[in-house]
Design a protein around this motif. Structure first.
Motif, mmCIF file in Angstrom:
data_model
loop_
_atom_site.group_PDB
_atom_site.id
_atom_site.type_symbol
_atom_site.label_atom_id
_atom_site.label_comp_id
_atom_site.label_asym_id
_atom_site.label_seq_id
_atom_site.Cartn_x
_atom_site.Cartn_y
_atom_site.Cartn_z
ATOM 1 N N PRO A 71 34.493 40.521 32.779
ATOM 2 C CA PRO A 71 35.331 41.639 32.336
ATOM 3 C C PRO A 71 36.183 42.200 33.472
ATOM 4 C CG PRO A 71 33.097 42.401 32.683
ATOM 5 C CD PRO A 71 33.086 40.903 32.871
ATOM 6 N N ILE A 72 37.345 42.743 33.126
ATOM 7 C CA ILE A 72 38.137 43.483 34.103
ATOM 8 C C ILE A 72 37.357 44.757 34.406
ATOM 9 C CG2 ILE A 72 40.276 44.754 34.505
ATOM 10 C CD1 ILE A 72 41.649 42.705 32.649
ATOM 11 N N THR B 104 37.003 51.477 36.579
ATOM 12 C CA THR B 104 37.294 52.139 37.849
ATOM 13 C C THR B 104 38.795 52.149 38.086
ATOM 14 O OG1 THR B 104 35.195 51.474 38.804
ATOM 15 C CG2 THR B 104 36.963 51.980 40.347
ATOM 16 N N LEU B 105 39.334 53.301 38.474
ATOM 17 C CA LEU B 105 40.721 53.406 38.910
ATOM 18 C C LEU B 105 40.711 53.380 40.425
ATOM 19 C CD1 LEU B 105 43.770 53.991 38.585
ATOM 20 C CD2 LEU B 105 43.162 56.410 38.777
ATOM 21 N N ALA C 69 45.083 44.320 39.019
ATOM 22 C CA ALA C 69 43.877 44.265 38.198
ATOM 23 C C ALA C 69 42.791 43.573 39.009
ATOM 24 C CB ALA C 69 44.146 43.497 36.908
ATOM 25 N N ALA C 70 41.553 44.062 38.885
ATOM 26 C CA ALA C 70 40.455 43.504 39.670
ATOM 27 C C ALA C 70 39.281 43.143 38.776
ATOM 28 C CB ALA C 70 40.008 44.510 40.733
ATOM 29 N N ILE C 71 38.615 42.061 39.144
ATOM 30 C CA ILE C 71 37.412 41.627 38.447
ATOM 31 C C ILE C 71 36.298 41.566 39.474
ATOM 32 C CG2 ILE C 71 36.308 39.729 37.214
ATOM 33 C CD1 ILE C 71 39.093 39.067 36.078
ATOM 34 N N GLU D 121 42.896 40.618 41.768
ATOM 35 C CA GLU D 121 41.871 40.477 42.799
ATOM 36 C C GLU D 121 40.571 40.059 42.124
ATOM 37 O OE1 GLU D 121 40.131 43.330 46.263
ATOM 38 O OE2 GLU D 121 39.883 44.085 44.214
ATOM 39 N N ILE D 122 39.886 39.096 42.710
ATOM 40 C CA ILE D 122 38.521 38.749 42.317
ATOM 41 C C ILE D 122 37.671 39.107 43.522
ATOM 42 C CG2 ILE D 122 36.938 36.911 41.632
ATOM 43 C CD1 ILE D 122 39.411 35.415 40.538
ATOM 44 N N TYR D 123 36.618 39.923 43.315
ATOM 45 C CA TYR D 123 35.830 40.375 44.459
ATOM 46 C C TYR D 123 34.355 40.531 44.119
ATOM 47 C CZ TYR D 123 35.298 45.133 42.622
ATOM 48 O OH TYR D 123 34.946 46.226 41.869
#
Length: 145
Positions: free
Chosen positions: A9-10, A51-52, A80-82, A129-131
């Motif tokens: 999920p994002i 989360t913002l 956008a981050a995952i 971003e993938i983190y």
């Protein structure tokens, strides 16, 4: 075809900003977000959903090699981050998506904010971003509520 988007999920929406203090004040004072983390060039907040996060353009560019080009006024900017469960999963997602034709800015790397990350853009230059947090977890926690 990859199943990446169906199983991850994002978790974060990250806006790239010129001035972290000015942007943070807006989101706290005007919109009621609660600060969660604060680090050099970065802040994130909890609201009713994902989360913002706010990230200074100069800081992300300096640390990741992602472009520091600014869009002209009136053009929207976002990242956008995952969040994945482990740094190893970041490496696996990178390999999976690269094999599917996604062009990354660089391979996954460990960054000073204690996370392993990799970055790519969609065809319209929207940044992703993938983190995953490294051992010890996130830095800069403000409130655990």
């Amino acid at each position: 075809m990859t199943a990446f988007a169906q199983i991850n999920p994002i978790t974060d929406i990250c806006f790239l900003v010129e001035d972290i203090e000015r942007a943070s004040a807006f989101y706290v004072e005007r919109l009621g977000f609660r600060p969660r983390r604060r680090a050099l060039g970065f802040a994130d907040f909890k609201g009713a959903g994902v989360t913002l996060a706010l990230w200074e353009i100069a800081h992300i560019a300096e640390n990741t090699g992602v472009s520091s080009r600014r869009a002209p006024p009136g053009v929207h900017k976002a990242c956008a981050a995952i969040e994945l469960a482990s740094p190893e999963q970041v490496d696996a997602a990178y390999a999976e998506l690269k094999a599917a034709g996604v062009l990354f800015h660089a391979p996954p790397q460990n960054y000073v904010w204690n996370a392993r990350c990799c970055y790519f853009a969609d065809p319209d230059d929207n940044l992703w971003e993938i983190y995953a947090w490294s051992e010890g977890g996130p830095v800069g926690d403000i409130d655990s509520r």
